[in-house]
Design an enzyme around this catalytic site. Structure first.
Site, PDB file in Angstrom:
ATOM      1  N   LEU A 229      -1.647   1.951  -8.173  1.00  0.00           N
ATOM      2  CA  LEU A 229      -2.603   1.179  -7.395  1.00  0.00           C
ATOM      3  C   LEU A 229      -1.824   0.089  -6.685  1.00  0.00           C
ATOM      4  O   LEU A 229      -0.869  -0.461  -7.247  1.00  0.00           O
ATOM      5  CB  LEU A 229      -3.682   0.545  -8.283  1.00  0.00           C
ATOM      6  CG  LEU A 229      -4.782   1.447  -8.852  1.00  0.00           C
ATOM      7  CD1 LEU A 229      -5.720   0.628  -9.731  1.00  0.00           C
ATOM      8  CD2 LEU A 229      -5.557   2.134  -7.754  1.00  0.00           C
ATOM      9  N   ASP A 230      -2.234  -0.242  -5.470  1.00  0.00           N
ATOM     10  CA  ASP A 230      -1.561  -1.316  -4.743  1.00  0.00           C
ATOM     11  C   ASP A 230      -1.695  -2.633  -5.496  1.00  0.00           C
ATOM     12  O   ASP A 230      -2.647  -2.839  -6.255  1.00  0.00           O
ATOM     13  CB  ASP A 230      -2.154  -1.468  -3.338  1.00  0.00           C
ATOM     14  CG  ASP A 230      -1.896  -0.249  -2.485  1.00  0.00           C
ATOM     15  OD1 ASP A 230      -0.985   0.524  -2.825  1.00  0.00           O
ATOM     16  OD2 ASP A 230      -2.618  -0.064  -1.494  1.00  0.00           O
ATOM     17  N   ARG A 231      -0.759  -3.517  -5.267  1.00  0.00           N
ATOM     18  CA  ARG A 231      -0.779  -4.811  -5.950  1.00  0.00           C
ATOM     19  C   ARG A 231      -2.070  -5.578  -5.652  1.00  0.00           C
ATOM     20  O   ARG A 231      -2.655  -6.192  -6.538  1.00  0.00           O
ATOM     21  CB  ARG A 231       0.436  -5.635  -5.507  1.00  0.00           C
ATOM     22  CG  ARG A 231       0.460  -7.054  -6.057  1.00  0.00           C
ATOM     23  CD  ARG A 231       1.749  -7.761  -5.703  1.00  0.00           C
ATOM     24  NE  ARG A 231       1.774  -9.113  -6.274  1.00  0.00           N
ATOM     25  CZ  ARG A 231       2.878  -9.834  -6.435  1.00  0.00           C
ATOM     26  NH1 ARG A 231       4.040  -9.332  -6.084  1.00  0.00           N
ATOM     27  NH2 ARG A 231       2.819 -11.038  -6.948  1.00  0.00           N
TER      28      ARG A 231
END
Length: 474
Positions: A229-231
């Protein structure tokens, strides 16, 4: 024949009013009103205001992933309307859903087969109130007010652990509160925003490093990442606890799949999906659709920064296939709309690029791919106009709006992208199924479901934005 042509012309010449120029109020015939025993002509009473409705996906039929439906003796198995709404909104309290049914706010779309012109124009069919015990049928579309998903906002924001690779007791307790599910094979966490998933040299407080130290429980080694998942994004994150479960999950989240000899495993893999909720600027032209737009990576002028863009059809650059299903959840409010996204491939920044470049509706808080929108971002909500009366909507102040951090009320909103729902095979069960013959299975193991379903509530900044959007129509 002339009447049909006249009707078609009428539909084609409907004027669409913008928010800048509100429509004139609808004129109504005066009625006799009585005030202080004196009769006079006056305007009729205002009717109820239209509600902002949220559309659920069409009912898929039985069996529902992760739910065992037991049929009564002598009757066929079915799912009631309230059970379907509770299943979709798994994170919402049951009494809140029940109260919406009691007030007659839950509606079902009625197919109007006689009016083919409305179907061609894409108009919504008529809606009717339904009772909680109504039996659902395949393809049924239910609409509920957006207020059903309103929730209380905590005034205290939990701090993300930022210490070292050896977290203290408070940081361990924080990480363990993120765990939604744990068995012998997997861990499921609800990742908060701004917490990196994969660490590198300057990043010490990443999810994989902290999980290695704090989420091993009774195992010798900590769990391993199987997808990303993106930050800046939030939501459900799956981690494998053993080498065998990690290999199965990595194969499951990859795009190149080879079928197994087990039919049950193949069926469970085909039923796997992820659903995201996102708040975007604007609204797509079509209410639902399939985005098939391959992606490629380019280097910016500094020679270091990598950017994902839509690939051109020239064939001279390496590209990867990227497919995303999308569905608009409700109407556009204050220039923004909520989307439900279902990625069918796993590409880096796939949903963010598809929303910004393919649909032309960047995600709120996405400064990497929606910078051209956020340069003129205004945190003060605009006033929407009622199409029937020409008056502005009365905006009430939902609970939690005193905490504006990261929401649409903020000058710098956080990314509004959340992995809300995941359905995947029961890895703990299938590891044993694939390793032994079916006749040797433990009877207890046979009773376990083939699919697991998880739903994660939105983070605080998205809850605030949701409450604000749903407050325009009450």
């Amino acid at each position: 024949m002339c009447k049909t042509i006249h009707n078609r012309c009428f539909w084609h010449f409907i004027r669409l009013y913008s928010r800048i120029s509100p429509p004139p109020p609808a004129r109504a015939e005066p009625v006799i009103r009585v005030t202080n025993n004196v009769a006079h002509l006056g305007s009729p009473k205002e009717g109820p205001k239209p509600r902002q409705l949220l559309s659920l996906p069409p009912f898929p039929g039985l069996p529902l992933p992760g739910k065992n439906t037991v049929a009564p003796p002598g009757k066929a198995a079915h799912v009631t309307a309230i059970s379907w709404v509770k299943y979709y909104f798994d994170e919402i309290y049951d009494n809140s859903i029940q109260s919406h049914f009691n007030k007659g706010l839950v509606r079902l779309e009625c197919s109007n087969f006689g009016d083919s012109l409305l179907e061609k124009e894409g108009k919504m069919n008529s809606l009717r109130k339904i009772k909680p015990n109504l039996a659902m049928y395949v393809g049924a579309k239910v609409y509920v007010p957006v207020s059903v998903a309103e929730s209380r906002i905590s005034r205290r924001y939990e701090t993300i652990p930022s210490g070292t690779l050896y977290p203290n007791a408070d940081e361990i307790a924080y990480l363990q509160r993120l765990v939604k599910y744990k068995d012998s094979a997997i861990l499921v966490l609800n990742k908060p925003p701004k917490l990196p998933v994969k660490g590198h040299l300057p990043v010490h407080n990443s999810m994989d490093a902290l999980a290695e130290a704090a989420l091993s429980y009774d195992y010798n080694e900590g769990p391993k990442l199987v997808h990303r998942l993106d930050r800046e994004s939030s939501g459900l994150l799956i981690m494998g606890r053993t080498k065998e479960s990690v290999s199965h999950l990595e194969w499951l989240f990859s795009d190149a799949k080879v079928k197994s000899s087990s039919k049950a495993w193949n069926d469970a893999c085909e039923a796997t999906y992820q659903r995201y909720w996102a708040l975007v600027v604007g609204s797509p032209k079509e209410k639902e659709g399939l985005i098939c737009a391959p992606l490629t990576k380019v280097l910016l002028d500094d020679g270091k920064t990598e950017r994902v863009i839509l690939a051109h059809q020239s064939g001279f650059e390496a590209s990867q296939e990227a497919v995303t299903e999308y569905r608009v959840l409700g109407p556009t409010i204050n220039g923004c709309s909520w989307l439900e996204l279902r990625p069918l491939t796993s590409r880096k920044h796939q949903l963010r690029v598809h929303c910004a470049e393919a649909l032309g509706t960047p995600i709120v808080g996405d400064y990497k791919y929606g910078w051209f929108v956020h340069r003129r971002w205004k945190q003060t909500p605009q006033i929407d106009i009622e199409p029937t009366t020409g008056k502005p909507y009365k905006l009430r102040r939902p609970e939690g709006l005193d905490v504006q951090k990261g929401s649409v009320l903020s000058k710098v909103p956080l990314l509004h992208l959340h992995c809300r729902e995941i359905v995947l095979p029961n890895i703990a069960k299938f590891i044993q199924v694939l390793n032994r013959k079916s006749e040797d299975l433990d009877p207890v193991l046979r009773t376990k479901p083939d699919l697991l379903r998880f739903v994660a509530p939105m983070p605080s900044h998205m809850k605030i934005s949701w409450n604000l959007m749903s407050s325009y129509l009450v």
